[in-house]
Design a protein around this motif. Structure first.
Motif, PDB file in Angstrom:
ATOM      1  N   ALA A  29       0.834  -1.210   0.000  1.00 52.13           N
ATOM      2  CA  ALA A  29       0.000   0.000   0.000  1.00 52.13           C
ATOM      3  C   ALA A  29       0.867   1.258   0.000  1.00 52.13           C
ATOM      4  N   CYS A  30       2.100   1.130   0.494  1.00 49.82           N
ATOM      5  CA  CYS A  30       3.013   2.273   0.553  1.00 49.82           C
ATOM      6  C   CYS A  30       3.857   2.408  -0.711  1.00 49.82           C
ATOM      7  N   VAL A  31       4.284   1.280  -1.267  1.00 49.34           N
ATOM      8  CA  VAL A  31       5.229   1.256  -2.395  1.00 49.34           C
ATOM      9  C   VAL A  31       4.539   0.698  -3.627  1.00 49.34           C
ATOM     10  N   PRO A  32       4.596   1.405  -4.759  1.00 51.17           N
ATOM     11  CA  PRO A  32       5.315   2.669  -5.014  1.00 51.17           C
ATOM     12  C   PRO A  32       4.411   3.899  -4.939  1.00 51.17           C
ATOM     13  N   GLU A  33       3.163   3.723  -4.495  1.00 48.51           N
ATOM     14  CA  GLU A  33       2.209   4.825  -4.548  1.00 48.51           C
ATOM     15  C   GLU A  33       2.654   6.023  -3.702  1.00 48.51           C
ATOM     16  N   PHE A  34       3.216   5.743  -2.520  1.00 44.43           N
ATOM     17  CA  PHE A  34       3.556   6.841  -1.617  1.00 44.43           C
ATOM     18  C   PHE A  34       5.053   6.976  -1.374  1.00 44.43           C
ATOM     19  N   ALA A  35       5.808   5.894  -1.554  1.00 40.47           N
ATOM     20  CA  ALA A  35       7.257   5.925  -1.299  1.00 40.47           C
ATOM     21  C   ALA A  35       7.955   4.935  -2.224  1.00 40.47           C
ATOM     22  N   ALA A  38       9.794   0.950   1.757  1.00 37.11           N
ATOM     23  CA  ALA A  38       9.073   0.985   3.031  1.00 37.11           C
ATOM     24  C   ALA A  38       9.543  -0.160   3.919  1.00 37.11           C
ATOM     25  N   GLN A  39       9.501   0.092   5.200  1.00 33.55           N
ATOM     26  CA  GLN A  39       9.900  -0.915   6.190  1.00 33.55           C
ATOM     27  C   GLN A  39       8.916  -0.886   7.358  1.00 33.55           C
ATOM     28  N   LEU A  40       8.465  -2.057   7.774  1.00 35.90           N
ATOM     29  CA  LEU A  40       7.642  -2.185   8.973  1.00 35.90           C
ATOM     30  C   LEU A  40       8.459  -2.883  10.050  1.00 35.90           C
ATOM     31  N   THR A  51      10.470  -5.931   8.183  1.00 32.93           N
ATOM     32  CA  THR A  51      10.114  -6.374   6.836  1.00 32.93           C
ATOM     33  C   THR A  51      10.144  -5.158   5.930  1.00 32.93           C
ATOM     34  N   SER A  52      10.855  -5.250   4.797  1.00 38.93           N
ATOM     35  CA  SER A  52      11.004  -4.098   3.908  1.00 38.93           C
ATOM     36  C   SER A  52      10.606  -4.460   2.487  1.00 38.93           C
ATOM     37  N   LEU A  53      10.287  -3.424   1.710  1.00 41.99           N
ATOM     38  CA  LEU A  53       9.925  -3.600   0.308  1.00 41.99           C
ATOM     39  C   LEU A  53      10.470  -2.427  -0.497  1.00 41.99           C
ATOM     40  N   LEU A  54      11.230  -2.743  -1.538  1.00 42.42           N
ATOM     41  CA  LEU A  54      11.748  -1.743  -2.476  1.00 42.42           C
ATOM     42  C   LEU A  54      10.916  -1.810  -3.736  1.00 42.42           C
ATOM     43  N   ASP A  55      10.625  -0.654  -4.322  1.00 40.41           N
ATOM     44  CA  ASP A  55       9.854  -0.604  -5.559  1.00 40.41           C
ATOM     45  C   ASP A  55      10.460  -1.548  -6.594  1.00 40.41           C
ATOM     46  N   ARG A 128      -4.857   0.791  20.253  1.00 37.64           N
ATOM     47  CA  ARG A 128      -5.342   0.514  21.609  1.00 37.64           C
ATOM     48  C   ARG A 128      -4.452   1.157  22.668  1.00 37.64           C
ATOM     49  N   GLY A 129      -3.922   2.342  22.350  1.00 33.08           N
ATOM     50  CA  GLY A 129      -3.132   3.093  23.311  1.00 33.08           C
ATOM     51  C   GLY A 129      -1.704   2.637  23.490  1.00 33.08           C
ATOM     52  N   ALA A 130      -1.243   1.679  22.689  1.00 30.48           N
ATOM     53  CA  ALA A 130       0.121   1.171  22.823  1.00 30.48           C
ATOM     54  C   ALA A 130       0.845   1.272  21.493  1.00 30.48           C
ATOM     55  N   THR A 131       2.102   1.721  21.530  1.00 24.18           N
ATOM     56  CA  THR A 131       2.941   1.794  20.339  1.00 24.18           C
ATOM     57  C   THR A 131       3.760   0.511  20.252  1.00 24.18           C
ATOM     58  N   PHE A 132       3.557  -0.260  19.202  1.00 26.57           N
ATOM     59  CA  PHE A 132       4.171  -1.583  19.099  1.00 26.57           C
ATOM     60  C   PHE A 132       5.079  -1.731  17.885  1.00 26.57           C
ATOM     61  N   GLY A 133       5.232  -0.664  17.095  1.00 25.65           N
ATOM     62  CA  GLY A 133       6.068  -0.776  15.907  1.00 25.65           C
ATOM     63  C   GLY A 133       6.236   0.556  15.218  1.00 25.65           C
ATOM     64  N   THR A 134       6.894   0.510  14.062  1.00 28.21           N
ATOM     65  CA  THR A 134       7.121   1.734  13.288  1.00 28.21           C
ATOM     66  C   THR A 134       6.957   1.445  11.805  1.00 28.21           C
ATOM     67  N   LEU A 135       6.652   2.496  11.080  1.00 23.22           N
ATOM     68  CA  LEU A 135       6.638   2.483   9.612  1.00 23.22           C
ATOM     69  C   LEU A 135       7.722   3.448   9.151  1.00 23.22           C
ATOM     70  N   THR A 136       8.672   2.956   8.366  1.00 22.14           N
ATOM     71  CA  THR A 136       9.760   3.783   7.846  1.00 22.14           C
ATOM     72  C   THR A 136       9.640   3.836   6.326  1.00 22.14           C
ATOM     73  N   LEU A 137       9.647   5.058   5.779  1.00 20.72           N
ATOM     74  CA  LEU A 137       9.475   5.269   4.339  1.00 20.72           C
ATOM     75  C   LEU A 137      10.679   6.015   3.781  1.00 20.72           C
TER      76      LEU A 137
END
Length: 412
Positions: A29-35, A38-40, A51-55, A128-137
């Motif tokens: 959903a992120c690549v290549p439309e927005f970046a 991307a890495q989760l 987990t990462s994805l290159l265009d 649910r009020g908790a930060t459990f990860g990141t999205l890197t673009l």
């Protein structure tokens, strides 16, 4: 355009409860439309999964014992961070421009480095009020991330976080259910001298591999025990009580193997249980019959359908053993009866799922079961219990509404 993109991205990432699929859907959903890349990063206890994805590429995954500094900062602050990756760094060191702090895996850093000069944006995943990860673009030079892009990335991260969190919870619950199923799955019958054993267990339709019926056989050649029972109600809650009941019966028999003591312990456990469920059960202890030919069975019942005794000539008769269902009142005395099985005679225990299959009454179901058992008096016990199961399935029609369990033991 941005609103339409968010709607489509939200639809795409929420299309699965499989965690791996949800992560892949989120990256696409992120690549290549927005970046361009991307890495989760998902943190589970002390492990971080990247987990990462290159265009134009395929997703890659790696794990680390803990997230790196910049990723930890995103988790703690909950605020996005933008990093500019220069075309050239001293001695080619990616640490000099901070890239290694956001992208700890060397192979993934190489993917981002191929975009140099580039801008990298990291945003937290919170649900649910908790930060459990990141999205890197990451984007190639010339595009970058302005304030509107950062805002869009944060909104996208909200949708991804909700989808990933739902998949994580589903995966965790599936694991719990799997462990529960394993602990409650009917045990393998032991091989004991002087007896042929066979059993069948089939949960009601829709209950997967867990239910409220149970059976168990344990002990050695000279003295062994068996039980078969039915917990009131259905589903996971009944299955939990099933496990408690089975383990209580086994544990009590290690102290005193008499039916009165074992069923008394089961009643005491259930009467003090806040679940409000009760159990019907038959318990028996078995020893060689006097003289060494056949078996002596001391039986106790807690409100369960009476066992059926099959003789080789096809005569079938119920064993007159009675008692109150366990868990209804605190003080109950269980009176056992003794049955001697001559060689070739068979004792069959069953739950009401056998006699109440389909629309028939208990009386009609019992009559049909007796007729079936009479016709299999000389068949092996495996064939006998299989015939009972087949008859129940055929009698239930399209939907089997209740669990069934049947246990047969024949003096050999």
């Amino acid at each position: 355009m941005r609103a339409a993109y968010l709607v489509e991205a939200g639809r795409q990432v929420s299309g699965s409860l499989n965690l791996a699929h949800t992560i892949r859907r989120s990256l696409t959903a992120c690549v290549p439309e927005f970046a361009d890349w991307a890495q989760l990063m998902i943190v589970n206890r002390s492990e971080a999964t990247f987990t990462s994805l290159l265009d134009g590429g395929v997703p890659t995954t790696t794990r680390r014992p803990a997230p790196p500094a910049a990723q930890s900062r995103l988790l703690l602050t909950g605020r996005p961070e933008v990093l500019h990756v220069a075309l050239i760094t001293p001695a080619g060191d990616s640490a000099a421009d901070g890239l290694s702090a956001l992208v700890p895996d060397e192979g993934m850093r190489a993917e981002v480095s191929a975009l140099r000069p580039a801008d990298v944006l990291g945003v937290p995943l919170t649900a649910r009020g908790a930060t459990f990860g990141t999205l890197t673009l990451a984007r190639r030079a010339g595009t970058g991330f302005d304030a509107a892009d950062v805002e869009l990335a944060e909104e996208l991260a909200v949708r991804i976080a909700l989808a990933v969190d739902a998949a994580r919870r589903y995966t965790e619950r599936s694991h719990v259910a799997s462990v529960l199923q394993s602990s409650l799955r009917p045990p393998e019958l032991p091989k004991l001298r002087g007896v042929d054993l066979a059993a069948r267990y089939r949960p009601a339709a829709g209950d997967a591999e867990i239910g409220g019926d149970f059976y168990d056989v344990w002990g050695g050649d000279e003295a062994w025990s068996f039980t078969l029972g039915d917990v009131s109600g259905k589903g996971v809650e009944a299955a939990v009580v099933t496990g408690q009941a089975r383990h209580t019966v086994r544990g009590a028999s290690a102290v005193d193997r008499s039916p009165a003591a074992v069923l008394g312990a089961l009643n005491a456990m259930l009467a003090g249980n806040t679940s409000g469920r009760y159990v019907t059960a038959v318990y028996g202890r078995v020893t060689p019959a006097p003289g060494g030919a056949g078996l002596r069975v001391e039986l106790g019942s807690a409100g369960h359908p009476p066992p059926l005794l099959i003789r080789p000539d096809g005569t079938v008769s119920p064993v007159a053993v009675r008692g109150l269902a366990a868990g209804l009142i605190e003080d109950v005395r269980y009176e056992p009866v003794t049955v001697d099985l001559a060689p070739g005679e068979t004792l069959v225990l069953y739950t009401d799922g056998v006699t109440e299959a389909g629309e028939r009454s208990v009386r009609e179901g019992t009559r049909r079961l007796i007729a079936l058992l009479a016709s299999y008096a000389e068949a092996g016990v495996e064939a006998l219990v299989e015939a009972v199961e087949i008859a129940v399935v055929e009698g239930a029609g399209a939907v089997q509404r209740d669990d069934l369990a049947v246990l047969a033991l024949r003096a050999s």
